[in-house]
Motif scaffolding. Sequence first.
Motif, PDB file in Angstrom:
ATOM      1  N   CYS A 160      -6.125   3.412   1.622  1.00  0.00           N
ATOM      2  CA  CYS A 160      -5.412   4.221   0.634  1.00  0.00           C
ATOM      3  C   CYS A 160      -5.399   5.636   1.194  1.00  0.00           C
ATOM      4  O   CYS A 160      -6.444   6.298   1.223  1.00  0.00           O
ATOM      5  CB  CYS A 160      -6.109   4.193  -0.719  1.00  0.00           C
ATOM      6  SG  CYS A 160      -6.103   2.593  -1.545  1.00  0.00           S
ATOM      7  N   PHE A 161      -4.242   6.094   1.655  1.00  0.00           N
ATOM      8  CA  PHE A 161      -4.135   7.385   2.318  1.00  0.00           C
ATOM      9  C   PHE A 161      -3.301   8.340   1.468  1.00  0.00           C
ATOM     10  O   PHE A 161      -2.291   7.955   0.882  1.00  0.00           O
ATOM     11  CB  PHE A 161      -3.493   7.223   3.695  1.00  0.00           C
ATOM     12  CG  PHE A 161      -4.286   6.338   4.621  1.00  0.00           C
ATOM     13  CD1 PHE A 161      -5.439   6.807   5.221  1.00  0.00           C
ATOM     14  CD2 PHE A 161      -3.886   5.029   4.865  1.00  0.00           C
ATOM     15  CE1 PHE A 161      -6.188   5.991   6.073  1.00  0.00           C
ATOM     16  CE2 PHE A 161      -4.619   4.209   5.709  1.00  0.00           C
ATOM     17  CZ  PHE A 161      -5.777   4.689   6.311  1.00  0.00           C
ATOM     18  N   TYR A 162      -3.738   9.606   1.411  1.00  0.00           N
ATOM     19  CA  TYR A 162      -3.054  10.604   0.598  1.00  0.00           C
ATOM     20  C   TYR A 162      -2.597  11.760   1.481  1.00  0.00           C
ATOM     21  O   TYR A 162      -3.106  11.968   2.583  1.00  0.00           O
ATOM     22  CB  TYR A 162      -3.969  11.101  -0.523  1.00  0.00           C
ATOM     23  CG  TYR A 162      -5.210  11.840  -0.050  1.00  0.00           C
ATOM     24  CD1 TYR A 162      -5.251  13.235  -0.019  1.00  0.00           C
ATOM     25  CD2 TYR A 162      -6.349  11.144   0.369  1.00  0.00           C
ATOM     26  CE1 TYR A 162      -6.391  13.905   0.413  1.00  0.00           C
ATOM     27  CE2 TYR A 162      -7.487  11.813   0.803  1.00  0.00           C
ATOM     28  CZ  TYR A 162      -7.504  13.188   0.826  1.00  0.00           C
ATOM     29  OH  TYR A 162      -8.627  13.852   1.262  1.00  0.00           O
ATOM     30  N   GLN A 163      -1.637  12.546   0.992  1.00  0.00           N
ATOM     31  CA  GLN A 163      -1.056  13.636   1.777  1.00  0.00           C
ATOM     32  C   GLN A 163      -1.286  15.020   1.182  1.00  0.00           C
ATOM     33  O   GLN A 163      -1.241  15.999   1.916  1.00  0.00           O
ATOM     34  CB  GLN A 163       0.455  13.413   1.915  1.00  0.00           C
ATOM     35  CG  GLN A 163       0.830  12.196   2.757  1.00  0.00           C
ATOM     36  CD  GLN A 163       2.318  11.942   2.721  1.00  0.00           C
ATOM     37  OE1 GLN A 163       2.830  11.316   1.803  1.00  0.00           O
ATOM     38  NE2 GLN A 163       3.029  12.460   3.705  1.00  0.00           N
ATOM     39  N   ALA A 164      -1.532  15.126  -0.114  1.00  0.00           N
ATOM     40  CA  ALA A 164      -1.699  16.424  -0.767  1.00  0.00           C
ATOM     41  C   ALA A 164      -3.164  16.836  -0.743  1.00  0.00           C
ATOM     42  O   ALA A 164      -4.039  16.080  -1.177  1.00  0.00           O
ATOM     43  CB  ALA A 164      -1.203  16.359  -2.206  1.00  0.00           C
TER      44      ALA A 164
ATOM     45  N   ASN B 165      -4.294   4.216  13.100  1.00  0.00           N
ATOM     46  CA  ASN B 165      -3.381   3.117  12.778  1.00  0.00           C
ATOM     47  C   ASN B 165      -1.985   3.309  13.352  1.00  0.00           C
ATOM     48  O   ASN B 165      -1.579   2.606  14.262  1.00  0.00           O
ATOM     49  CB  ASN B 165      -3.303   2.909  11.264  1.00  0.00           C
ATOM     50  CG  ASN B 165      -4.400   1.994  10.742  1.00  0.00           C
ATOM     51  OD1 ASN B 165      -5.247   1.548  11.505  1.00  0.00           O
ATOM     52  ND2 ASN B 165      -4.379   1.718   9.449  1.00  0.00           N
ATOM     53  N   ARG B 166      -1.253   4.286  12.810  1.00  0.00           N
ATOM     54  CA  ARG B 166       0.123   4.514  13.248  1.00  0.00           C
ATOM     55  C   ARG B 166       0.458   5.993  13.124  1.00  0.00           C
ATOM     56  O   ARG B 166       0.076   6.634  12.146  1.00  0.00           O
ATOM     57  CB  ARG B 166       1.109   3.696  12.399  1.00  0.00           C
ATOM     58  CG  ARG B 166       1.038   2.192  12.667  1.00  0.00           C
ATOM     59  CD  ARG B 166       2.022   1.406  11.812  1.00  0.00           C
ATOM     60  NE  ARG B 166       1.606   1.306  10.428  1.00  0.00           N
ATOM     61  CZ  ARG B 166       1.634   0.158   9.727  1.00  0.00           C
ATOM     62  NH1 ARG B 166       2.039  -0.956  10.308  1.00  0.00           N
ATOM     63  NH2 ARG B 166       1.266   0.148   8.452  1.00  0.00           N
ATOM     64  N   ALA B 167       1.182   6.506  14.121  1.00  0.00           N
ATOM     65  CA  ALA B 167       1.600   7.912  14.102  1.00  0.00           C
ATOM     66  C   ALA B 167       3.068   7.998  14.521  1.00  0.00           C
ATOM     67  O   ALA B 167       3.476   7.333  15.476  1.00  0.00           O
ATOM     68  CB  ALA B 167       0.730   8.736  15.043  1.00  0.00           C
ATOM     69  N   PRO B 168       3.839   8.823  13.793  1.00  0.00           N
ATOM     70  CA  PRO B 168       3.454   9.631  12.639  1.00  0.00           C
ATOM     71  C   PRO B 168       3.309   8.789  11.372  1.00  0.00           C
ATOM     72  O   PRO B 168       3.765   7.647  11.323  1.00  0.00           O
ATOM     73  CB  PRO B 168       4.611  10.624  12.508  1.00  0.00           C
ATOM     74  CG  PRO B 168       5.793   9.869  13.027  1.00  0.00           C
ATOM     75  CD  PRO B 168       5.259   9.046  14.175  1.00  0.00           C
ATOM     76  N   PHE B 169       2.677   9.378  10.378  1.00  0.00           N
ATOM     77  CA  PHE B 169       2.463   8.724   9.096  1.00  0.00           C
ATOM     78  C   PHE B 169       3.778   8.630   8.339  1.00  0.00           C
ATOM     79  O   PHE B 169       4.503   9.608   8.201  1.00  0.00           O
ATOM     80  CB  PHE B 169       1.450   9.554   8.297  1.00  0.00           C
ATOM     81  CG  PHE B 169       1.077   8.995   6.942  1.00  0.00           C
ATOM     82  CD1 PHE B 169       0.102   8.033   6.832  1.00  0.00           C
ATOM     83  CD2 PHE B 169       1.681   9.482   5.790  1.00  0.00           C
ATOM     84  CE1 PHE B 169      -0.273   7.531   5.587  1.00  0.00           C
ATOM     85  CE2 PHE B 169       1.315   8.998   4.539  1.00  0.00           C
ATOM     86  CZ  PHE B 169       0.336   8.015   4.442  1.00  0.00           C
TER      87      PHE B 169
ATOM     88  N   TYR C 117      -7.533  11.148   3.981  1.00  0.00           N
ATOM     89  CA  TYR C 117      -6.353  11.957   4.266  1.00  0.00           C
ATOM     90  C   TYR C 117      -5.511  11.266   5.337  1.00  0.00           C
ATOM     91  O   TYR C 117      -6.037  10.573   6.215  1.00  0.00           O
ATOM     92  CB  TYR C 117      -6.804  13.328   4.741  1.00  0.00           C
ATOM     93  CG  TYR C 117      -5.766  14.419   4.697  1.00  0.00           C
ATOM     94  CD1 TYR C 117      -5.133  14.766   3.512  1.00  0.00           C
ATOM     95  CD2 TYR C 117      -5.445  15.135   5.848  1.00  0.00           C
ATOM     96  CE1 TYR C 117      -4.206  15.796   3.466  1.00  0.00           C
ATOM     97  CE2 TYR C 117      -4.516  16.169   5.814  1.00  0.00           C
ATOM     98  CZ  TYR C 117      -3.892  16.492   4.625  1.00  0.00           C
ATOM     99  OH  TYR C 117      -2.975  17.514   4.587  1.00  0.00           O
ATOM    100  N   TYR C 118      -4.207  11.463   5.282  1.00  0.00           N
ATOM    101  CA  TYR C 118      -3.295  10.696   6.129  1.00  0.00           C
ATOM    102  C   TYR C 118      -3.482  10.940   7.618  1.00  0.00           C
ATOM    103  O   TYR C 118      -3.087  10.111   8.441  1.00  0.00           O
ATOM    104  CB  TYR C 118      -1.851  10.953   5.714  1.00  0.00           C
ATOM    105  CG  TYR C 118      -1.273  12.297   6.108  1.00  0.00           C
ATOM    106  CD1 TYR C 118      -0.427  12.427   7.212  1.00  0.00           C
ATOM    107  CD2 TYR C 118      -1.545  13.451   5.359  1.00  0.00           C
ATOM    108  CE1 TYR C 118       0.134  13.641   7.559  1.00  0.00           C
ATOM    109  CE2 TYR C 118      -0.990  14.667   5.694  1.00  0.00           C
ATOM    110  CZ  TYR C 118      -0.155  14.764   6.791  1.00  0.00           C
ATOM    111  OH  TYR C 118       0.393  15.985   7.140  1.00  0.00           O
TER     112      TYR C 118
END
Length: 282
Positions: A126-130, A103-107, A95-96
């Motif tokens: 591999c990051f997802y948001q849903a 790593n980095r914020a915000p996504f 999850y993101y």
Amino acid sequence: MSDKVILVVLDGLNYSVAHHCMGYLNGLIKADSATLYKLECELPSMSRPLYECILTGVPPVKSGIVNNDIVRLSNFDSIFSLARLAGKTTAAAAYYWVSELYNRAPFVAVRDRFTQNELLPIQYGCFYQADHYPDDHLFMDAEYLRNQFSPDFLLIHPMNIDDTGHKFGFDSSQYRNAARHADIILSNYIPEWIKHGYQILITSDHGMNNDRSHGGTLPEECSVPLFVIGSKFSHQPCDIEQTAICGTVCRLLGVDPIDKSVCESLLQGENHGWYYRPLWAG
């Protein structure tokens, strides 16, 4: 000790549901190829604070990540950063919020969804948001990362169990069946991971309640599973804290855990008599 490690965090999975509904993982236990431990999560029993806890060993009240709306990088060493410092390769299918912590914020999805940057703590991602992003897709993302980059440390973090719990509650067939579905997916990958030399930990951040939420102190919110699979675990009874997962994974990786707690009794030692039976043994 220096091994490759896969850490699977099945978001929102309660201990009793893992114990009663995940037939494949419990079948491994029956075959002396895995062990299940019961953990109590740190508080509050919420996702982003407990990602930070699992991956840094720092409880929420000390990390400052005390709710899901705090969007910033972690202030502490994580498994990712310590592994990178030791020259290890890191990856995550997650999850993101994990990307935002390390790593980095915000996504920024167009920048961060697919990550390949050897200078970042999570080099390959591999990051997802849903929240409803299918678990089987997420595991395929993880397997792509494993095959493509051969990471020393791989985090796999699917969300469907938690998402289903929020929709239907703890005591629901839908929630239990989401756990069963994750168990089936894992059965397709675990034998291959073991053949490639990975030590495997499967746990959760928190559980779920019948209000279709979590965050408090109810047993169904706080009791979570830890399955361990691999020859470098003792497979003996022991007490392990959620805050010790980070340091214990570092020890498996052959990485200096620095100031992180390590559950030494979870790891294999010279005096342990437990026989670990590999999955491919006849």
